[in-house]
Design a protein around this motif. Structure first.
Motif, short mmCIF file in Angstrom:
data_model
loop_
_atom_site.label_atom_id
_atom_site.label_comp_id
_atom_site.label_asym_id
_atom_site.label_seq_id
_atom_site.Cartn_x
_atom_site.Cartn_y
_atom_site.Cartn_z
N GLY A 1 3.75 -5.73 -6.44
CA GLY A 1 2.49 -5.04 -6.68
C GLY A 1 2.39 -3.79 -5.82
O GLY A 1 2.88 -3.77 -4.70
N PHE A 2 1.75 -2.76 -6.36
CA PHE A 2 1.53 -1.52 -5.61
C PHE A 2 0.04 -1.22 -5.61
O PHE A 2 -0.63 -1.39 -6.63
CB PHE A 2 2.27 -0.35 -6.27
N ALA A 3 -0.47 -0.79 -4.47
CA ALA A 3 -1.86 -0.32 -4.40
C ALA A 3 -1.78 1.13 -3.92
O ALA A 3 -1.47 1.38 -2.76
CB ALA A 3 -2.66 -1.17 -3.44
N VAL A 4 -2.01 2.05 -4.83
CA VAL A 4 -1.76 3.46 -4.54
C VAL A 4 -3.07 4.18 -4.23
O VAL A 4 -3.98 4.22 -5.06
CB VAL A 4 -1.09 4.14 -5.75
N THR A 5 -3.17 4.71 -3.04
CA THR A 5 -4.37 5.44 -2.64
C THR A 5 -4.07 6.93 -2.58
O THR A 5 -3.13 7.36 -1.92
CB THR A 5 -4.84 4.97 -1.25
N ASN A 6 -4.88 7.69 -3.32
CA ASN A 6 -4.74 9.14 -3.29
C ASN A 6 -5.60 9.67 -2.14
O ASN A 6 -6.81 9.71 -2.23
CB ASN A 6 -5.18 9.72 -4.63
N ALA B 1 -7.33 9.89 -9.06
CA ALA B 1 -8.14 11.00 -8.53
C ALA B 1 -8.18 10.94 -7.00
O ALA B 1 -7.90 9.89 -6.41
CB ALA B 1 -9.55 10.93 -9.10
N GLY B 2 -8.54 12.06 -6.39
CA GLY B 2 -8.66 12.10 -4.94
C GLY B 2 -9.62 11.02 -4.46
O GLY B 2 -10.70 10.84 -5.00
N GLY B 3 -9.21 10.23 -3.46
CA GLY B 3 -10.07 9.19 -2.92
C GLY B 3 -9.97 7.86 -3.63
O GLY B 3 -10.52 6.85 -3.18
N GLU B 4 -9.26 7.84 -4.72
CA GLU B 4 -9.21 6.64 -5.55
C GLU B 4 -7.99 5.77 -5.19
O GLU B 4 -6.96 6.29 -4.78
CB GLU B 4 -9.12 7.08 -7.01
N THR B 5 -8.14 4.45 -5.37
CA THR B 5 -6.99 3.56 -5.22
C THR B 5 -6.76 2.86 -6.55
O THR B 5 -7.70 2.34 -7.16
CB THR B 5 -7.26 2.48 -4.15
N LYS B 6 -5.54 2.91 -7.02
CA LYS B 6 -5.22 2.24 -8.29
C LYS B 6 -4.04 1.31 -8.08
O LYS B 6 -3.14 1.61 -7.31
CB LYS B 6 -4.87 3.27 -9.37
N GLY B 7 -4.06 0.20 -8.78
CA GLY B 7 -3.00 -0.78 -8.62
C GLY B 7 -2.15 -0.92 -9.87
O GLY B 7 -2.53 -0.49 -10.96
N PRO C 1 0.83 -1.20 0.00
CA PRO C 1 0.00 0.00 0.00
C PRO C 1 0.87 1.26 0.00
O PRO C 1 1.84 1.34 0.75
CB PRO C 1 -0.80 -0.12 1.30
N ILE C 2 0.52 2.20 -0.87
CA ILE C 2 1.23 3.48 -0.96
C ILE C 2 0.17 4.55 -0.78
O ILE C 2 -0.88 4.48 -1.40
CB ILE C 2 1.87 3.66 -2.36
N GLN C 3 0.46 5.53 0.06
CA GLN C 3 -0.46 6.66 0.19
C GLN C 3 0.18 7.90 -0.40
O GLN C 3 1.34 8.20 -0.13
CB GLN C 3 -0.81 6.95 1.65
N ILE C 4 -0.62 8.61 -1.22
CA ILE C 4 -0.12 9.85 -1.79
C ILE C 4 -1.13 10.95 -1.53
O ILE C 4 -2.29 10.67 -1.19
CB ILE C 4 0.14 9.72 -3.31
N GLY C 5 -0.71 12.19 -1.65
CA GLY C 5 -1.61 13.32 -1.42
C GLY C 5 -0.80 14.60 -1.50
O GLY C 5 0.36 14.58 -1.93
N GLU C 6 -1.40 15.73 -1.09
CA GLU C 6 -0.71 17.03 -1.18
C GLU C 6 0.14 17.23 0.06
O GLU C 6 -0.40 17.49 1.11
CB GLU C 6 -1.70 18.18 -1.33
N HIS D 1 -3.25 12.95 -8.92
CA HIS D 1 -1.82 12.62 -8.84
C HIS D 1 -1.56 11.39 -9.69
O HIS D 1 -2.49 10.76 -10.20
CB HIS D 1 -1.43 12.32 -7.38
N ASN D 2 -0.26 11.08 -9.82
CA ASN D 2 0.09 9.81 -10.46
C ASN D 2 1.26 9.22 -9.71
O ASN D 2 1.77 9.83 -8.75
CB ASN D 2 0.37 10.01 -11.96
N LEU D 3 1.68 8.02 -10.11
CA LEU D 3 2.82 7.40 -9.44
C LEU D 3 3.77 6.82 -10.48
O LEU D 3 3.34 6.20 -11.45
CB LEU D 3 2.37 6.29 -8.50
N ARG D 4 5.05 7.09 -10.26
CA ARG D 4 6.09 6.47 -11.08
C ARG D 4 7.05 5.74 -10.14
O ARG D 4 7.43 6.31 -9.11
CB ARG D 4 6.91 7.51 -11.87
N VAL D 5 7.41 4.52 -10.52
CA VAL D 5 8.43 3.79 -9.78
C VAL D 5 9.71 3.90 -10.60
O VAL D 5 9.78 3.40 -11.73
CB VAL D 5 8.01 2.31 -9.59
N VAL D 6 10.68 4.62 -10.04
CA VAL D 6 11.90 4.92 -10.79
C VAL D 6 13.08 4.16 -10.18
O VAL D 6 13.31 4.24 -8.97
CB VAL D 6 12.19 6.45 -10.73
#
Ligand code: HEC
Length: 331
Positions: free
Chosen positions: A247-252, A294-300, A227-232, A258-263
């Motif tokens: 696997g990543f489960a990203v919750t905004n 989007a805000g509130g959304e979780t994407k994997g 689980p990854i949490q992102i926000g402002e 926002h978006n997520l990049r694994v670098v």
């Protein structure tokens, strides 16, 4: 002159005035069209002058945004183009409802700025620098797509003031401040829905989906996903994972997109190469991209990762600099 001659002359005059009227009526519509077109160009030119003075720093010299090193998105995009009935593409005019939607979106965004981003408030009503009519001129410029005027007027402007065009676009983002006051801003989700608009699509199909349909979705996070949490403006995570399929489960948890990049990188998390207000994805090894969270959304998402150091970032312009990064280790 005898009476019959006088009558003849009068008939002659009458005849001439009929011809004159006829000619006038035949000519009038095209004269009106020409006048409208001239007015549209005048508006666009005024908008271009305002754009040159106020917007190029972030949206690029010709409104192309990141492509020109700008921190703001491209405004020089077909998504904002409105077609009138005599458009050069020979296409049907943009439906009235859609015209209103795009014009309102642009007007309100410019007037209010966008909260939690670098987009400033411009309306004098809300403490900005522009009058309502000036914002209308800029909207007219954008919806007519008259970027040729921006290029020309910009060039003249820089020449006259001895400005080096290469220094117009802001590179040092620490000089900018984030908009905090809220006067009814559009969410980034609505913005991205509108940005996917295609003015050339068949009528009916061109209406962008309302943002409300962007209900929180979960693109099936992998079992055992981290689980990854992102926000402002933060990225928080579980810091490490064993090598292999990760696997990543990203919750905004924030309010804006926002978006997520694994670098994959041995550089410090805050030291990735930046170009045009964002991490230069051509200069780093991006292993996974998860877009439009989007805000509130979780994407994997998942990626095959070998052992080493990684950085997780949001790469929406400006967000990395505002602190959206975290280091991550694969053992
Ligand atoms: C200090 C930098 C900056 C300046 C100056 C600036 N903008 Fe922006 N603008 C931004 C950023 C950043 C965004 C994107 C905000 C976000 O992340 O949603 C933006 C977004 C926009 C949008 C919405 C576009 C979309 O697709 O959502 C419009 C329209 C816009 N700006 C117009 C203007 C106009 C017109 C001016 C000049 C009067 C201007 N901006 C000046 C930074 C700026």
């Amino acid at each position: 002159m005898n009476t019959s001659k006088q009558v003849n002359v009068m008939i002659g005059f009458l005849f001439l005035s009929f011809i004159a009227f006829g000619a006038y009526y035949a000519w009038e519509p095209s004269r009106e069209a020409a006048a409208t077109e001239e007015q549209m160009t005048t508006f666009a030119a005024r908008g271009a002058t305002l754009f040159v003075a106020n917007c190029r720093t972030c949206h690029g010299l010709e409104g192309k945004g990141p492509e020109e090193g700008g921190v703001g998105p491209a405004l020089n995009t077909p998504a904002f183009l409105l077609l009138d009935k005599d458009n050069a593409f020979g296409l049907p005019p943009t439906p009235v409802g859609e015209v209103t939607q795009i014009e309102t979106f642009l007007t309100n965004t410019i007037a209010c700025g966008r909260v939690n981003t670098f987009m400033p408030v411009w309306s004098q009503e809300h403490g900005g620098a522009l009058q309502t009519i000036q914002i209308e001129y800029i909207v007219s410029l954008i919806t007519q797509g008259r970027w040729d005027l921006v290029a020309r007027i910009g060039h003249e402007h820089d020449e006259e003031l001895g400005i080096n065009a290469e220094e117009v676009v802001v590179k040092d983002l620490s000089a900018l401040s984030v908009t905090t006051n809220n006067c009814g801003q559009y969410s980034s989700a609505t913005a991205s829905a509108l940005r996917s608009r295609d003015p050339f699509a068949a009528p009916g199909a061109a209406t962008p989906p309302p943002a409300t349909t962007a209900a929180p979705t979960t693109s099936a996070p992998v079992e055992g996903a981290i689980p990854i949490q992102i926000g402002e403006f933060f990225v928080r995570n579980g810091t490490s994972a064993p090598a292999g399929e990760v696997g990543f489960a990203v919750t905004n948890e924030g309010a804006i997109l926002h978006n997520l990049r694994v670098v994959r990188s041995d550089l410090a998390a805050d030291a990735l190469p930046v170009a045009g207000g964002q991490v230069d994805e051509n200069a780093v090894d991006v292993k996974l991209r998860i877009d439009d969270i989007a805000g509130g959304e979780t994407k994997g998402g998942q990626a095959d990762l070998e052992g080493g150091s990684y950085v997780l970032i949001c790469n929406i312009p400006g967000h990395y600099q505002l602190g959206m990064y975290a280091s991550f280790t694969v053992q």
